[in-house]
Scaffold this motif. Sequence first.
Motif, PDB file in Angstrom:
ATOM      1  N   ALA A  34       0.838  -1.333  -0.482  1.00 55.11           N
ATOM      2  CA  ALA A  34       0.055   0.114   0.328  1.00 55.11           C
ATOM      3  C   ALA A  34       0.500   1.565   0.425  1.00 55.11           C
ATOM      4  O   ALA A  34       2.182   1.452   0.653  1.00 55.11           O
ATOM      5  N   GLN A  35       0.198   2.347  -0.219  1.00 59.44           N
ATOM      6  CA  GLN A  35       0.590   3.665  -0.602  1.00 59.44           C
ATOM      7  C   GLN A  35       0.984   4.740   0.315  1.00 59.44           C
ATOM      8  O   GLN A  35       0.220   5.334   1.395  1.00 59.44           O
ATOM      9  N   THR A  36       1.870   4.183   1.664  1.00 60.64           N
ATOM     10  CA  THR A  36       2.092   4.108   2.899  1.00 60.64           C
ATOM     11  C   THR A  36       3.324   5.313   3.584  1.00 60.64           C
ATOM     12  O   THR A  36       4.868   5.522   2.267  1.00 60.64           O
ATOM     13  N   CYS A  37       3.063   6.069   4.466  1.00 63.58           N
ATOM     14  CA  CYS A  37       3.995   6.646   4.584  1.00 63.58           C
ATOM     15  C   CYS A  37       4.345   6.842   6.486  1.00 63.58           C
ATOM     16  O   CYS A  37       2.922   6.620   6.990  1.00 63.58           O
ATOM     17  N   VAL A  38       5.204   7.030   7.295  1.00 66.68           N
ATOM     18  CA  VAL A  38       6.053   7.280   8.031  1.00 66.68           C
ATOM     19  C   VAL A  38       5.845   8.347   8.734  1.00 66.68           C
ATOM     20  O   VAL A  38       7.053   9.105   8.208  1.00 66.68           O
ATOM     21  N   VAL A  39       5.634   9.181   9.428  1.00 65.94           N
ATOM     22  CA  VAL A  39       5.966  10.235   9.874  1.00 65.94           C
ATOM     23  C   VAL A  39       6.117  11.400  11.019  1.00 65.94           C
ATOM     24  O   VAL A  39       4.900  10.380  11.614  1.00 65.94           O
ATOM     25  N   ARG A  68      -8.711  12.826  -2.081  1.00 67.76           N
ATOM     26  CA  ARG A  68      -8.320  11.010  -2.186  1.00 67.76           C
ATOM     27  C   ARG A  68      -8.757  11.685  -0.350  1.00 67.76           C
ATOM     28  O   ARG A  68      -9.056  12.317   0.581  1.00 67.76           O
ATOM     29  N   THR A  69      -8.565   9.436   0.239  1.00 71.59           N
ATOM     30  CA  THR A  69      -8.700   9.834   1.615  1.00 71.59           C
ATOM     31  C   THR A  69      -7.079   8.666   1.912  1.00 71.59           C
ATOM     32  O   THR A  69      -6.769   7.830   1.220  1.00 71.59           O
ATOM     33  N   VAL A  70      -7.516   8.997   3.324  1.00 68.03           N
ATOM     34  CA  VAL A  70      -6.263   8.315   3.471  1.00 68.03           C
ATOM     35  C   VAL A  70      -6.241   7.856   5.124  1.00 68.03           C
ATOM     36  O   VAL A  70      -7.275   8.106   5.884  1.00 68.03           O
ATOM     37  N   SER A 126       3.108   9.284  12.924  1.00 66.31           N
ATOM     38  CA  SER A 126       2.452   9.067  12.569  1.00 66.31           C
ATOM     39  C   SER A 126       2.406   8.400  11.678  1.00 66.31           C
ATOM     40  O   SER A 126       3.010   7.950  10.547  1.00 66.31           O
ATOM     41  N   MET A 127       0.829   7.225  10.992  1.00 70.18           N
ATOM     42  CA  MET A 127       1.584   5.985   9.738  1.00 70.18           C
ATOM     43  C   MET A 127      -0.151   6.949   8.709  1.00 70.18           C
ATOM     44  O   MET A 127      -1.133   6.783   9.421  1.00 70.18           O
ATOM     45  N   VAL A 128       0.231   6.900   7.644  1.00 71.57           N
ATOM     46  CA  VAL A 128      -0.426   7.673   6.945  1.00 71.57           C
ATOM     47  C   VAL A 128      -0.489   6.787   5.267  1.00 71.57           C
ATOM     48  O   VAL A 128       0.780   6.460   5.220  1.00 71.57           O
ATOM     49  N   THR A 129      -1.364   6.331   5.503  1.00 75.25           N
ATOM     50  CA  THR A 129      -1.408   5.042   3.671  1.00 75.25           C
ATOM     51  C   THR A 129      -3.028   5.985   2.816  1.00 75.25           C
ATOM     52  O   THR A 129      -3.931   6.274   3.466  1.00 75.25           O
ATOM     53  N   LEU A 130      -2.255   5.888   1.779  1.00 77.02           N
ATOM     54  CA  LEU A 130      -2.861   6.563   0.663  1.00 77.02           C
ATOM     55  C   LEU A 130      -4.065   5.833   0.380  1.00 77.02           C
ATOM     56  O   LEU A 130      -3.473   5.108  -0.519  1.00 77.02           O
ATOM     57  N   LEU A 131      -5.397   5.785   0.668  1.00 67.84           N
ATOM     58  CA  LEU A 131      -5.897   4.727  -0.110  1.00 67.84           C
ATOM     59  C   LEU A 131      -6.456   4.571  -1.558  1.00 67.84           C
ATOM     60  O   LEU A 131      -6.303   5.819  -1.774  1.00 67.84           O
ATOM     61  N   PRO A 132      -6.804   3.478  -2.097  1.00 65.22           N
ATOM     62  CA  PRO A 132      -7.047   3.892  -3.948  1.00 65.22           C
ATOM     63  C   PRO A 132      -8.079   4.805  -4.075  1.00 65.22           C
ATOM     64  O   PRO A 132      -9.491   5.183  -3.082  1.00 65.22           O
ATOM     65  N   SER A 133      -7.764   5.634  -4.912  1.00 62.39           N
ATOM     66  CA  SER A 133      -8.809   6.487  -5.671  1.00 62.39           C
ATOM     67  C   SER A 133     -10.327   5.755  -5.529  1.00 62.39           C
ATOM     68  O   SER A 133     -10.170   4.702  -7.018  1.00 62.39           O
TER      69      SER A 133
END
Length: 256
Positions: free
Chosen positions: A164-169, A232-234, A248-255
């Motif tokens: 999944a399209q994920t980042c940690v910030v 978009r939604t995360v 924080s962990m942020v995952t960009l959900l599919p369109s």
Amino acid sequence: MAIDHSLLSPAEKLLWQYGVRDPSHIDLEAIANYRGAEVVYRRLCGCAARLVAAGDKAVISVGVGSYPGRQRFSLAHELAHWICDKGHGSFRCANEDIGPQNAEARNVEAYANGYASQLILPSFLVDPWLDGKRISLDTAKALGSDFDASLTASAIKIARRAQAQTCVVCHNQTKRTWSQKNVAFPHDFYVKQELHHDTAAFSMAFGKGSGLSRPVKEAADRWLQGPEAYRRTVETQSLKLPDDTVLSMVTLLPSK
């Protein structure tokens, strides 16, 4: 356990050579001792850990002023120097040099961080552990417990291994202090510098919340800037760290 050795990183090959087949087998002090390095825990001034080398022997000093997960990563970082940078003298590594979030810069400290990450959270054990699990800080907490790793290191590892399209910030009250995106994350999306006031992370940063927030779906433009981010939604989850920053962990959900 069937493993393709050609796919293992240098740190993973070392663990495999020493018979590591389970997270409980990862004994960093034993590896250090076997390779001629004595490990001591003591108070250090101006650095988080230190390697003093003399020929084929070394002493790795780890500062006792940090929490256990940090100490373990510091040990792995200095062990990486001893294994990979032998002959380059001694190392005195500051807090900002040591950490899984600094593993991508092209320098000797960054390489040691990457090597340390694989010593503590080897992909050949993490990948099967992650199979079928949700990408979240809850999962990172469980991973850290099973592998004796910090939550930050575990979260970054999960993000990097996720499809999944994920980042940690990480944020403080005024700005983003660092972020790590995985290879699936769109190159034209960036984590915003400041926390949005409607996020759980904002409440934590300003002392109105603590503990681990529940995973929530929210508007992507609260966190990200990029093409049509407002559409978009995360899915996000946050935790206040001991130094008062918020992870924080942020995952960009599919369109849709």
